[in-house]
Design an enzyme around this catalytic site. Structure first.
Site, PDB file in Angstrom:
ATOM      1  N   GLY A 130       0.774  -1.234   0.000  1.00  0.00           N
ATOM      2  CA  GLY A 130       0.000   0.000   0.000  1.00  0.00           C
ATOM      3  C   GLY A 130       0.808   1.287   0.000  1.00  0.00           C
ATOM      4  O   GLY A 130       0.353   2.308  -0.495  1.00  0.00           O
ATOM      5  N   GLU A 158       4.601   4.198   5.778  1.00  0.00           N
ATOM      6  CA  GLU A 158       3.383   3.381   5.879  1.00  0.00           C
ATOM      7  C   GLU A 158       2.234   4.115   5.192  1.00  0.00           C
ATOM      8  O   GLU A 158       2.230   5.350   5.107  1.00  0.00           O
ATOM      9  CB  GLU A 158       3.099   3.121   7.374  1.00  0.00           C
ATOM     10  CG  GLU A 158       1.936   2.248   7.701  1.00  0.00           C
ATOM     11  CD  GLU A 158       1.932   0.862   7.071  1.00  0.00           C
ATOM     12  OE1 GLU A 158       1.898   0.781   5.830  1.00  0.00           O
ATOM     13  OE2 GLU A 158       1.901  -0.136   7.829  1.00  0.00           O
ATOM     14  N   ASP A 159       1.276   3.368   4.695  1.00  0.00           N
ATOM     15  CA  ASP A 159       0.125   3.980   4.025  1.00  0.00           C
ATOM     16  C   ASP A 159      -0.906   4.483   5.027  1.00  0.00           C
ATOM     17  O   ASP A 159      -1.392   5.605   4.926  1.00  0.00           O
ATOM     18  CB  ASP A 159      -0.517   3.010   3.025  1.00  0.00           C
ATOM     19  CG  ASP A 159      -0.796   1.627   3.607  1.00  0.00           C
ATOM     20  OD1 ASP A 159      -0.504   1.390   4.805  1.00  0.00           O
ATOM     21  OD2 ASP A 159      -1.311   0.768   2.870  1.00  0.00           O
ATOM     22  N   ASP A 193      -4.142   2.048  11.543  1.00  0.00           N
ATOM     23  CA  ASP A 193      -5.506   1.751  11.967  1.00  0.00           C
ATOM     24  C   ASP A 193      -5.461   1.383  13.455  1.00  0.00           C
ATOM     25  O   ASP A 193      -5.414   2.271  14.308  1.00  0.00           O
ATOM     26  CB  ASP A 193      -6.018   0.616  11.059  1.00  0.00           C
ATOM     27  CG  ASP A 193      -7.489   0.323  11.227  1.00  0.00           C
ATOM     28  OD1 ASP A 193      -8.207   1.163  11.767  1.00  0.00           O
ATOM     29  OD2 ASP A 193      -7.924  -0.762  10.810  1.00  0.00           O
ATOM     30  N   SER A 194      -5.396   0.108  13.790  1.00  0.00           N
ATOM     31  CA  SER A 194      -5.250  -0.275  15.196  1.00  0.00           C
ATOM     32  C   SER A 194      -3.862   0.101  15.724  1.00  0.00           C
ATOM     33  O   SER A 194      -3.683   0.299  16.921  1.00  0.00           O
ATOM     34  CB  SER A 194      -5.457  -1.786  15.356  1.00  0.00           C
ATOM     35  OG  SER A 194      -4.388  -2.492  14.779  1.00  0.00           O
ATOM     36  N   GLY A 195      -2.897   0.174  14.826  1.00  0.00           N
ATOM     37  CA  GLY A 195      -1.515   0.441  15.212  1.00  0.00           C
ATOM     38  C   GLY A 195      -0.718  -0.826  15.437  1.00  0.00           C
ATOM     39  O   GLY A 195       0.482  -0.771  15.715  1.00  0.00           O
ATOM     40  N   THR A 243       0.299  -3.251  13.378  1.00  0.00           N
ATOM     41  CA  THR A 243       1.399  -3.500  12.436  1.00  0.00           C
ATOM     42  C   THR A 243       2.631  -2.684  12.823  1.00  0.00           C
ATOM     43  O   THR A 243       3.731  -3.222  12.945  1.00  0.00           O
ATOM     44  CB  THR A 243       0.971  -3.134  10.996  1.00  0.00           C
ATOM     45  OG1 THR A 243      -0.250  -3.806  10.698  1.00  0.00           O
ATOM     46  CG2 THR A 243       2.033  -3.520   9.994  1.00  0.00           C
ATOM     47  N   LEU A 244       2.429  -1.393  13.027  1.00  0.00           N
ATOM     48  CA  LEU A 244       3.574  -0.522  13.312  1.00  0.00           C
ATOM     49  C   LEU A 244       4.173  -0.787  14.684  1.00  0.00           C
ATOM     50  O   LEU A 244       5.385  -0.671  14.867  1.00  0.00           O
ATOM     51  CB  LEU A 244       3.165   0.947  13.197  1.00  0.00           C
ATOM     52  CG  LEU A 244       3.172   1.501  11.787  1.00  0.00           C
ATOM     53  CD1 LEU A 244       2.696   2.941  11.785  1.00  0.00           C
ATOM     54  CD2 LEU A 244       4.580   1.411  11.178  1.00  0.00           C
ATOM     55  N   LYS A 285      -6.007   6.793  11.269  1.00  0.00           N
ATOM     56  CA  LYS A 285      -7.370   6.744  11.818  1.00  0.00           C
ATOM     57  C   LYS A 285      -7.242   6.659  13.335  1.00  0.00           C
ATOM     58  O   LYS A 285      -7.280   5.568  13.904  1.00  0.00           O
ATOM     59  CB  LYS A 285      -8.097   5.490  11.308  1.00  0.00           C
ATOM     60  CG  LYS A 285      -8.325   5.449   9.816  1.00  0.00           C
ATOM     61  CD  LYS A 285      -9.384   4.391   9.480  1.00  0.00           C
ATOM     62  CE  LYS A 285      -8.822   3.346   8.584  1.00  0.00           C
ATOM     63  NZ  LYS A 285      -9.830   2.348   8.148  1.00  0.00           N
ATOM     64  N   PHE A 314     -13.468   2.930   5.813  1.00  0.00           N
ATOM     65  CA  PHE A 314     -12.558   2.129   4.999  1.00  0.00           C
ATOM     66  C   PHE A 314     -12.255   2.891   3.720  1.00  0.00           C
ATOM     67  O   PHE A 314     -13.155   3.259   2.981  1.00  0.00           O
ATOM     68  CB  PHE A 314     -13.147   0.759   4.689  1.00  0.00           C
ATOM     69  CG  PHE A 314     -12.102  -0.184   4.190  1.00  0.00           C
ATOM     70  CD1 PHE A 314     -11.305  -0.883   5.083  1.00  0.00           C
ATOM     71  CD2 PHE A 314     -11.876  -0.334   2.826  1.00  0.00           C
ATOM     72  CE1 PHE A 314     -10.296  -1.721   4.617  1.00  0.00           C
ATOM     73  CE2 PHE A 314     -10.870  -1.168   2.358  1.00  0.00           C
ATOM     74  CZ  PHE A 314     -10.086  -1.864   3.248  1.00  0.00           C
ATOM     75  N   ASP A 327      -5.994  -0.617  -0.917  1.00  0.00           N
ATOM     76  CA  ASP A 327      -6.855  -1.525  -1.673  1.00  0.00           C
ATOM     77  C   ASP A 327      -8.074  -1.978  -0.884  1.00  0.00           C
ATOM     78  O   ASP A 327      -8.098  -1.942   0.347  1.00  0.00           O
ATOM     79  CB  ASP A 327      -6.071  -2.777  -2.066  1.00  0.00           C
ATOM     80  CG  ASP A 327      -5.819  -3.694  -0.861  1.00  0.00           C
ATOM     81  OD1 ASP A 327      -5.207  -3.219   0.110  1.00  0.00           O
ATOM     82  OD2 ASP A 327      -6.262  -4.852  -0.893  1.00  0.00           O
ATOM     83  N   ARG A 375      -6.053   0.271  -5.947  1.00  0.00           N
ATOM     84  CA  ARG A 375      -4.779   0.877  -5.519  1.00  0.00           C
ATOM     85  C   ARG A 375      -4.373   2.012  -6.447  1.00  0.00           C
ATOM     86  O   ARG A 375      -3.716   2.949  -6.041  1.00  0.00           O
ATOM     87  CB  ARG A 375      -3.656  -0.176  -5.529  1.00  0.00           C
ATOM     88  CG  ARG A 375      -3.781  -1.239  -4.458  1.00  0.00           C
ATOM     89  CD  ARG A 375      -2.476  -2.040  -4.393  1.00  0.00           C
ATOM     90  NE  ARG A 375      -2.625  -3.288  -3.663  1.00  0.00           N
ATOM     91  CZ  ARG A 375      -2.537  -3.416  -2.346  1.00  0.00           C
ATOM     92  NH1 ARG A 375      -2.317  -2.351  -1.602  1.00  0.00           N
ATOM     93  NH2 ARG A 375      -2.681  -4.583  -1.766  1.00  0.00           N
TER      94      ARG A 375
HETATM   95  P1  IMP Z   1      -3.154  -1.829  11.732  1.00  0.00           P
HETATM   96  O1  IMP Z   1      -2.125  -2.871  12.023  1.00  0.00           O
HETATM   97  O2  IMP Z   1      -4.488  -2.156  12.319  1.00  0.00           O
HETATM   98  O3  IMP Z   1      -2.730  -0.430  12.067  1.00  0.00           O
HETATM   99  O4  IMP Z   1      -3.449  -1.956  10.208  1.00  0.00           O
HETATM  100  C1  IMP Z   1      -2.778  -1.289   9.271  1.00  0.00           C
HETATM  101  C2  IMP Z   1      -2.913  -1.980   7.938  1.00  0.00           C
HETATM  102  O5  IMP Z   1      -4.270  -2.380   7.660  1.00  0.00           O
HETATM  103  C3  IMP Z   1      -2.561  -0.988   6.885  1.00  0.00           C
HETATM  104  O6  IMP Z   1      -1.176  -1.049   6.606  1.00  0.00           O
HETATM  105  C4  IMP Z   1      -3.425  -1.403   5.721  1.00  0.00           C
HETATM  106  O7  IMP Z   1      -2.766  -2.391   4.977  1.00  0.00           O
HETATM  107  C5  IMP Z   1      -4.651  -1.998   6.361  1.00  0.00           C
HETATM  108  N1  IMP Z   1      -5.761  -1.007   6.455  1.00  0.00           N
HETATM  109  C6  IMP Z   1      -6.221  -0.401   7.569  1.00  0.00           C
HETATM  110  N2  IMP Z   1      -7.228   0.438   7.293  1.00  0.00           N
HETATM  111  C7  IMP Z   1      -7.402   0.388   5.947  1.00  0.00           C
HETATM  112  C8  IMP Z   1      -8.307   1.070   5.040  1.00  0.00           C
HETATM  113  O8  IMP Z   1      -9.163   1.906   5.406  1.00  0.00           O
HETATM  114  N3  IMP Z   1      -8.174   0.756   3.718  1.00  0.00           N
HETATM  115  C9  IMP Z   1      -7.256  -0.142   3.268  1.00  0.00           C
HETATM  116  N4  IMP Z   1      -6.401  -0.795   4.080  1.00  0.00           N
HETATM  117  C10 IMP Z   1      -6.470  -0.530   5.411  1.00  0.00           C
HETATM  118 MG    MG Z   2      -0.123  -1.640   5.014  1.00  0.00          MG
END
Ligand code: IMP
Ligand code: MG
Length: 174
Positions: free
Chosen positions: A42, A97-98, A101-103, A105-106, A129, A150, A157, A163
């Site tokens: 992304g 990072e693109d 969301d929850s955080g 991944t990072l 977010k 979303f 995507d 994308r």
């Molecule tokens: P996290 O680990 O919950 O912060 O998720 C982050 C990952 O979820 C991002 O790197 C995206 O790949 C995916 N993601 C979260 N929200 C969206 C969205 O609104 N559209 C598309 N992908 C998303």
């Molecule tokens: Mg991602």
């Protein structure tokens, strides 16, 4: 599901904001060599737009990770699908990072990369977010804070589609 996409952030607004982010990064990393760690897939559109505005010397590497949602066996961890090609030890690393969301991944990615002893480690995200955050993770540079919707486009995507949209749009169920 039938849906349509409603524009949320225009191409022009994205480009303007990315220029601002690049200006700040150019100031903050003046005199340094910046190593971008770009998170596939992304972040590729954002990273290429950002990198073209950077005037500090830049190198780039790519990584693919997946995070498990709540309730799965490995909840909380991330799986590395594609490892970096190069070592990051003693480098000034900026994770690109693109969206946060929850955080999750990072949060885990940061821990993973810090263990490799970079000279510094910061995070730039195009979108955030904040309402969705469950993990304690802060970004150093953020393009736009958006509501809990979303979104697709500019690299993001929905089931691997959209994308290539030049703007960021919200997926609206019909
Ligand atoms: P996290 O680990 O919950 O912060 O998720 C982050 C990952 O979820 C991002 O790197 C995206 O790949 C995916 N993601 C979260 N929200 C969206 C969205 O609104 N559209 C598309 N992908 C998303
Ligand atoms: Mg991602």
């Amino acid at each position: 599901m039938n849906y349509h996409i409603e524009e949320m952030i225009s191409e022009e607004a994205l480009e303007n904001r990315i220029s601002e982010l690049a200006s700040q990064i150019n100031i903050d990393y003046a005199g340094k060599q910046l190593h971008l760690v770009i998170i596939l897939k992304g972040s590729v559109f954002f990273a290429s737009a950002l990198a073209r505005k950077l005037t500090v010397p830049v190198t780039m590497d790519f990584m693919a990770v997946t995070s498990y949602g709540d309730g799965m066996v490995s909840a909380g961890e991330i799986t590395v699908k594609k490892e970096l090609d190069e070592e990051i030890t003693d480098k000034d690393v900026l994770i690109v990072e693109d969206i946060v969301d929850s955080g999750r991944t990072l949060y885990y990615l940061k821990r993973l990369l810090l263990a490799r002893n970079p000279a510094s480690l910061k995070i730039v995200t195009l979108l955030d977010k904040p309402e969705c955050r469950t993990m304690d993770i802060k970004t150093d540079y953020c393009g736009f804070e958006i509501p809990d919707k979303f979104v697709v486009g500019y690299g993001l995507d929905y089931a691997q589609r959209h994308r290539n949209l030049s703007y960021v749009g919200a997926v609206i169920q019909d």
